[in-house]
Design an enzyme around this catalytic site. Structure first.
Site, short mmCIF file in Angstrom:
data_model
loop_
_atom_site.label_atom_id
_atom_site.label_comp_id
_atom_site.label_asym_id
_atom_site.label_seq_id
_atom_site.Cartn_x
_atom_site.Cartn_y
_atom_site.Cartn_z
N LYS A 87 6.49 -2.05 1.98
CA LYS A 87 5.30 -1.44 2.60
C LYS A 87 4.10 -2.37 2.41
O LYS A 87 3.22 -2.12 1.58
CB LYS A 87 5.05 -0.05 2.00
CG LYS A 87 4.20 0.85 2.90
CD LYS A 87 4.30 2.29 2.50
CE LYS A 87 3.32 3.19 3.24
NZ LYS A 87 3.40 3.12 4.70
N TYR A 123 0.83 -1.20 0.00
CA TYR A 123 0.00 0.00 0.00
C TYR A 123 0.86 1.25 0.00
O TYR A 123 2.07 1.18 0.23
CB TYR A 123 -0.95 0.01 1.20
CG TYR A 123 -0.31 0.35 2.53
CD1 TYR A 123 0.54 -0.55 3.17
CD2 TYR A 123 -0.52 1.58 3.14
CE1 TYR A 123 1.13 -0.23 4.39
CE2 TYR A 123 0.07 1.91 4.36
CZ TYR A 123 0.90 1.00 4.97
OH TYR A 123 1.49 1.31 6.17
N LEU A 129 11.21 1.14 7.37
CA LEU A 129 10.68 1.56 6.07
C LEU A 129 11.38 2.87 5.67
O LEU A 129 11.54 3.76 6.50
CB LEU A 129 9.17 1.82 6.19
CG LEU A 129 8.50 2.27 4.89
CD1 LEU A 129 8.34 1.10 3.92
CD2 LEU A 129 7.15 2.91 5.17
N GLU A 134 11.96 2.74 14.38
CA GLU A 134 10.99 3.67 13.79
C GLU A 134 9.71 3.55 14.60
O GLU A 134 9.61 2.71 15.49
CB GLU A 134 10.73 3.33 12.32
CG GLU A 134 10.12 1.95 12.11
CD GLU A 134 9.83 1.61 10.65
OE1 GLU A 134 9.69 2.52 9.82
OE2 GLU A 134 9.74 0.40 10.37
#
Ligand code: PDD
Length: 287
Positions: free
Chosen positions: A149, A33, A207, A182
């Site tokens: 992702k 996505y 990411l 993250e």
């Protein structure tokens, strides 16, 4: 005004938008996505988001559902039909519909594509920027390929829920060595003791956020030094500033982590400067 979604070739009322029960996204989280911001009627960093989509699809060997040019038109059309001036679009591509079987479906099975769009209230973001947000730290329990992702976001959803239940808005993942990775849906930055903007290198442990990449450009324009290096929880706790970045929020200051106040407990000046310059530097595409 009724919302409109694009689903596998058709624009349909959001309430009627459906995919098949044997879509591999539904059964195996076998899909990817993108979330991309829209500000003042302009799509922010579309090229980078589509480049990352291309990478995610390539890594999982999922076929593009249509040409990149056609997908761009679908995105713009979905935004127009929903009258989005400030907000975002969400797009999801899965390996398609097939009888449940772990191995890939037969060659030629079409990918599924969904595009949705929604308006957001810029004053809510402004409020969060003015007050800063709270975060908690959590041990990273995700798979090894978080550089892709994918829609497999269960650990992220559980971490965000844990943050919410602790009165915070983000959960920050920590690796086995006590180094910061993250957020559940953001990249994490600090301003270190030397005034350098620091974020973890984007190899496969995190990411590679589009906002993160553009922020490095912004820092360059503002002559702010950036270092992509590992940093520990202890360094984050004693940093001059901590902030998180994502397409939906650009750059939120973090003023408390695990109940401990960061710096003086107020949003810092560096993240504010970056936020103010961000849209001038980012790529903008007319809807
Ligand atoms: N999340 N890291 C993770 C795990 C993310 O899910 C995201 C984005 C980011 C920031 O990436 P970008 O700057 O490209 O938005 C980092 C989106 C917004 C989401 O899942 O809603």
């Amino acid at each position: 005004m009724p919302r409109i979604a694009y689903v596998n070739g058709q624009y349909v009322a959001h309430t009627d938008a459906m995919v098949h029960i044997e879509d591999r996204g539904y059964q195996f989280a076998d899909g990817v996505y993108e979330v991309c911001e829209v500000r003042h009627g302009l799509i922010v960093d579309l090229t980078r988001h589509l480049d990352r989509l291309n990478r995610s699809l390539g890594e999982l060997r999922i076929a593009w559902p249509m040409s990149r040019a056609a997908l761009t038109q679908v995105i713009r059309q979905t935004l127009r039909r929903n009258h989005v001036r400030n907000g975002l679009f969400y797009l999801q591509v899965t390996r398609g519909v097939a009888r449940r079987d772990h191995v890939f479906p037969k060659e030629g099975t079409p990918s599924s594509i969904v595009v949705t769009a929604k308006s957001t209230d810029p004053t809510i973001v402004a409020k969060k920027n003015a007050s800063g947000i709270k975060a908690i730290t959590v041990r990273d329990n995700r798979w090894d390929r978080v550089d892709i992702k994918t829609v497999g976001l269960l650990p992220n959803a559980l971490a965000r829920q844990q943050a919410k239940e602790a009165g915070a808005q983000e959960a920050i993942y920590i690796d086995h060595n006590g180094m910061v990775k993250e957020g559940a849906a953001t990249n994490v930055w600090i301003v270190d003791a030397d005034g350098i903007l620091v974020t973890r290198p984007a190899e496969h442990g995190i990411l590679r956020g589009i906002t993160r990449t553009t922020l490095i450009d912004v820092a360059g324009k503002l002559d702010l030094p950036v270092a992509e290096r590992y940093f520990s929880v202890e360094e984050m706790m004693s940093a001059r500033e901590v902030f998180i970045t994502a397409a939906t929020s650009i750059c939120f200051p973090v003023v408390s982590i695990d109940g401990q106040t960061i710096a003086n407990g107020h949003p810092g000046s560096v993240s504010q400067k970056i936020r103010e310059a961000f849209f001038d530097v980012a790529e903008k595409t007319v809807i």
